[in-house]
Design a protein around this motif. Structure first.
Motif, PDB file in Angstrom:
ATOM      1  N   ARG A  11       0.935  -1.288   0.070  1.00 57.32           N
ATOM      2  CA  ARG A  11       0.033   0.036  -0.044  1.00 57.32           C
ATOM      3  C   ARG A  11       0.820   1.105   0.099  1.00 57.32           C
ATOM      4  NH1 ARG A  11      -2.151  -3.550   3.894  1.00 57.32           N
ATOM      5  NH2 ARG A  11      -3.956  -4.323   3.203  1.00 57.32           N
ATOM      6  N   MET A  12       0.482   2.318  -0.929  1.00 52.66           N
ATOM      7  CA  MET A  12       1.405   3.439  -1.052  1.00 52.66           C
ATOM      8  C   MET A  12       0.419   4.506  -1.555  1.00 52.66           C
ATOM      9  SD  MET A  12       4.101   3.188  -3.909  1.00 52.66           S
ATOM     10  CE  MET A  12       4.830   1.692  -3.306  1.00 52.66           C
ATOM     11  N   ASP A  13       0.728   5.782  -1.560  1.00 50.33           N
ATOM     12  CA  ASP A  13       0.355   6.867  -1.916  1.00 50.33           C
ATOM     13  C   ASP A  13       0.200   6.629  -3.725  1.00 50.33           C
ATOM     14  OD1 ASP A  13      -0.577  10.028  -1.675  1.00 50.33           O
ATOM     15  OD2 ASP A  13       1.089   9.701  -3.127  1.00 50.33           O
ATOM     16  N   ARG A  14      -0.833   7.267  -4.187  1.00 48.45           N
ATOM     17  CA  ARG A  14      -0.726   6.950  -5.530  1.00 48.45           C
ATOM     18  C   ARG A  14      -0.001   7.864  -6.426  1.00 48.45           C
ATOM     19  NH1 ARG A  14      -5.483   4.323  -7.235  1.00 48.45           N
ATOM     20  NH2 ARG A  14      -6.972   4.064  -5.524  1.00 48.45           N
ATOM     21  N   THR A  15       0.209   9.132  -6.008  1.00 43.78           N
ATOM     22  CA  THR A  15       1.226   9.993  -6.527  1.00 43.78           C
ATOM     23  C   THR A  15       2.600   9.292  -6.466  1.00 43.78           C
ATOM     24  OG1 THR A  15      -0.070  11.837  -6.062  1.00 43.78           O
ATOM     25  CG2 THR A  15       2.307  12.240  -6.736  1.00 43.78           C
ATOM     26  N   LEU A  16       2.890   8.834  -5.210  1.00 48.00           N
ATOM     27  CA  LEU A  16       4.156   7.910  -5.216  1.00 48.00           C
ATOM     28  C   LEU A  16       4.464   6.991  -6.135  1.00 48.00           C
ATOM     29  CD1 LEU A  16       6.892   7.770  -3.650  1.00 48.00           C
ATOM     30  CD2 LEU A  16       5.682   6.472  -1.918  1.00 48.00           C
ATOM     31  N   ARG A  21       6.370   4.395 -11.087  1.00 46.39           N
ATOM     32  CA  ARG A  21       6.040   3.645 -12.284  1.00 46.39           C
ATOM     33  C   ARG A  21       6.811   4.490 -13.313  1.00 46.39           C
ATOM     34  NH1 ARG A  21       0.462   1.490 -13.903  1.00 46.39           N
ATOM     35  NH2 ARG A  21       1.709   0.667 -15.430  1.00 46.39           N
ATOM     36  N   TYR A  22       7.105   5.745 -13.072  1.00 44.87           N
ATOM     37  CA  TYR A  22       7.820   6.516 -14.251  1.00 44.87           C
ATOM     38  C   TYR A  22       9.263   6.053 -14.194  1.00 44.87           C
ATOM     39  CZ  TYR A  22       9.752  10.615 -16.492  1.00 44.87           C
ATOM     40  OH  TYR A  22      10.444  11.477 -17.182  1.00 44.87           O
ATOM     41  N   ALA A  31       6.889  -2.186 -12.906  1.00 50.04           N
ATOM     42  CA  ALA A  31       7.021  -1.726 -11.412  1.00 50.04           C
ATOM     43  C   ALA A  31       7.350  -2.760 -10.637  1.00 50.04           C
ATOM     44  CB  ALA A  31       5.593  -1.119 -11.045  1.00 50.04           C
ATOM     45  N   ASN A  32       7.025  -4.056 -10.764  1.00 44.60           N
ATOM     46  CA  ASN A  32       7.079  -4.975  -9.858  1.00 44.60           C
ATOM     47  C   ASN A  32       8.843  -5.412 -10.204  1.00 44.60           C
ATOM     48  OD1 ASN A  32       6.180  -7.308  -8.207  1.00 44.60           O
ATOM     49  ND2 ASN A  32       7.219  -8.546  -9.775  1.00 44.60           N
ATOM     50  N   LYS A  33       9.335  -5.448 -11.144  1.00 48.07           N
ATOM     51  CA  LYS A  33      10.790  -5.770 -11.284  1.00 48.07           C
ATOM     52  C   LYS A  33      11.536  -4.381 -10.639  1.00 48.07           C
ATOM     53  CE  LYS A  33      11.003  -9.807 -12.910  1.00 48.07           C
ATOM     54  NZ  LYS A  33      11.701 -10.958 -12.134  1.00 48.07           N
ATOM     55  N   GLU A  34      11.003  -3.318 -10.910  1.00 46.99           N
ATOM     56  CA  GLU A  34      11.927  -2.123 -10.319  1.00 46.99           C
ATOM     57  C   GLU A  34      12.008  -2.370  -8.788  1.00 46.99           C
ATOM     58  OE1 GLU A  34      13.995   1.429 -10.425  1.00 46.99           O
ATOM     59  OE2 GLU A  34      13.538   0.223 -12.042  1.00 46.99           O
ATOM     60  N   ILE A  35      10.819  -2.778  -8.035  1.00 43.32           N
ATOM     61  CA  ILE A  35      10.546  -2.817  -6.694  1.00 43.32           C
ATOM     62  C   ILE A  35      11.599  -3.986  -6.310  1.00 43.32           C
ATOM     63  CG2 ILE A  35       9.282  -3.772  -4.921  1.00 43.32           C
ATOM     64  CD1 ILE A  35       6.901  -2.183  -6.183  1.00 43.32           C
ATOM     65  N   GLU A  36      11.597  -5.009  -6.957  1.00 41.31           N
ATOM     66  CA  GLU A  36      12.487  -6.073  -6.900  1.00 41.31           C
ATOM     67  C   GLU A  36      14.056  -5.827  -6.956  1.00 41.31           C
ATOM     68  OE1 GLU A  36      13.680 -10.397  -8.698  1.00 41.31           O
ATOM     69  OE2 GLU A  36      11.699  -9.645  -8.941  1.00 41.31           O
ATOM     70  N   GLN A  37      14.279  -4.878  -7.704  1.00 38.13           N
ATOM     71  CA  GLN A  37      15.675  -4.292  -7.786  1.00 38.13           C
ATOM     72  C   GLN A  37      16.126  -3.542  -6.774  1.00 38.13           C
ATOM     73  OE1 GLN A  37      18.196  -5.205 -10.200  1.00 38.13           O
ATOM     74  NE2 GLN A  37      16.815  -6.709 -10.554  1.00 38.13           N
TER      75      GLN A  37
END
Length: 65
Positions: A11-16, A21-22, A31-37
């Protein structure tokens, strides 16, 4: 064959998240792979400062619940 990937609701703020995602798109990742990295980089930094983390099967079993 069992899929070892864990599903986790974040859960996180939509703007964040939109900004995240940008960044992910800029880096050519989902976005998932970025979080993983980011998590991998954080763990690598922690282990450089504190030493390797050893995970046994019992710890993994407890983490599934």
């Amino acid at each position: 064959m069992e899929n070892s990937d864990l599903r986790y609701t974040l859960r996180m703020d939509r703007t964040l998240f939109a900004k995240y995602r940008y960044v992910a798109k800029y880096n050519g990742r989902s976005a998932n792979k970025e979080i993983e990295q980011v998590i991998l980089a954080h763990i690598e930094k922690w282990e450089r400062e504190h030493g390797p983390i050893t995970i046994d099967d019992e710890f993994i079993s407890r983490s599934r619940s």
